[in-house]
Design a protein around this motif. Structure first.
Motif, PDB file in Angstrom:
ATOM      1  N   PRO A   1      11.952  -2.828   3.049  1.00 25.08           N
ATOM      2  CA  PRO A   1      11.734  -3.994   2.141  1.00 25.08           C
ATOM      3  C   PRO A   1      10.000  -4.124   2.122  1.00 25.08           C
ATOM      4  O   PRO A   1       9.169  -3.793   2.788  1.00 25.08           O
ATOM      5  N   THR A   2       9.703  -4.485   0.791  1.00 27.35           N
ATOM      6  CA  THR A   2       8.420  -4.535   0.254  1.00 27.35           C
ATOM      7  C   THR A   2       7.887  -6.105   0.126  1.00 27.35           C
ATOM      8  O   THR A   2       8.842  -7.039  -0.157  1.00 27.35           O
ATOM      9  N   SER A   3       6.764  -6.491  -0.042  1.00 27.94           N
ATOM     10  CA  SER A   3       6.319  -7.848  -0.095  1.00 27.94           C
ATOM     11  C   SER A   3       6.703  -8.533  -1.549  1.00 27.94           C
ATOM     12  O   SER A   3       6.950  -9.425  -1.586  1.00 27.94           O
ATOM     13  N   GLY A   4       6.807  -7.333  -2.657  1.00 23.88           N
ATOM     14  CA  GLY A   4       7.271  -8.209  -3.853  1.00 23.88           C
ATOM     15  C   GLY A   4       6.114  -8.249  -4.907  1.00 23.88           C
ATOM     16  O   GLY A   4       6.166  -8.531  -5.906  1.00 23.88           O
ATOM     17  N   ILE A   5       4.833  -8.233  -4.342  1.00 26.62           N
ATOM     18  CA  ILE A   5       3.648  -8.286  -5.256  1.00 26.62           C
ATOM     19  C   ILE A   5       3.385  -7.175  -6.242  1.00 26.62           C
ATOM     20  O   ILE A   5       3.030  -7.383  -7.482  1.00 26.62           O
ATOM     21  N   GLU A   6       3.833  -6.033  -5.770  1.00 27.29           N
ATOM     22  CA  GLU A   6       3.861  -4.941  -6.757  1.00 27.29           C
ATOM     23  C   GLU A   6       4.732  -5.116  -7.801  1.00 27.29           C
ATOM     24  O   GLU A   6       4.541  -4.287  -8.850  1.00 27.29           O
TER      25      GLU A   6
END
Length: 226
Positions: free
Chosen positions: A2-7
């Motif tokens: 899972p990634t933070s989502g900012i990208e």
């Protein structure tokens, strides 16, 4: 992983889509304000006029618009007007109509208040100098009323820009609708994206409204020195 989502903001055309959505919001707000300033100025003059009927009707209109939530007006114009009158309006046109109705009422009350705030002795002094009513309005009332109206009009403009988020509920793809589309399309790959996408929308709204307010303050300072 899972990634933070900012990208996600800068992936593909997501950021440019948000900017296009912002332009839709700003376009609706500015068109509505343009019509509202013209119609609201006339309404404000009627509210300050000598006609009791005109003042009563303008007061009824003002109170009706203030009591009726903008979202209800949007639904009435976009959905019910089509059924009752057979008029097909796009979402943007319906939004401009509704926000113009709302802005005209608010602008009319601002104009009324600005004119009413001018001291009575200035009217008496102008008449004592031999000014006609037209000259009094042109040289005494309107210049002072306009200066009082600038910060109030800017405040109404920023309120209108923020309130355009409601038009997403009638299918207009503005900035908030674009944000929802981006989040929904990537909810599994970027489960934490909502925080960053909505945060970006918040800062975009803030920057737009801050720039408008800064321009208003600069104009006020310029007038104060003149």
């Amino acid at each position: 992983m899972p990634t933070s989502g900012i990208e996600l903001l800068f992936e593909g055309r997501n950021f440019s889509r948000l900017m296009l959505g912002l332009w839709v919001s700003v376009r609706i707000a500015l068109l509505s304000m343009l019509f509202s300033i013209v119609l609201g100025t006339g309404l404000g003059l009627v509210m300050n006029g000598r006609s009791r009927v005109g003042r009563a009707l303008s007061r009824v209109y003002l109170e009706f618009i203030r009591i009726m939530p903008p979202l209800v007006l949007l639904f009435l114009v976009y959905f019910d007007l089509t059924k009752v009158a057979g008029i097909n309006l796009s979402g943007e046109v319906a939004a401009v109509v509704v926000f113009t109705l709302w802005g005209t009422a608010e602008m009319g009350d601002l104009v009324r208040g600005s004119i009413s705030s001018i001291p009575a002795h200035q009217y008496d002094s102008a008449r004592a100098l031999g000014m006609t009513e037209l000259e009094l309005q042109r040289h005494v009332v309107l210049p002072q009323a306009v200066r009082r109206l600038v910060p109030l009009t800017v405040n109404l403009t920023t309120r209108m820009i923020k309130t355009t988020s409601l038009v997403a509920l009638i299918g207009v793809v503005e900035i908030l609708k674009v944000a929802q589309q981006i989040i929904d399309a990537n909810r599994f790959e970027y489960p934490g994206a909502a925080l960053w996408i909505y945060g970006a929308v918040f800062f975009i709204y803030f920057i737009v409204c801050f720039v408008i307010s800064a321009f208003s303050r600069r104009l006020e300072r310029k007038w104060a020195l003149s």
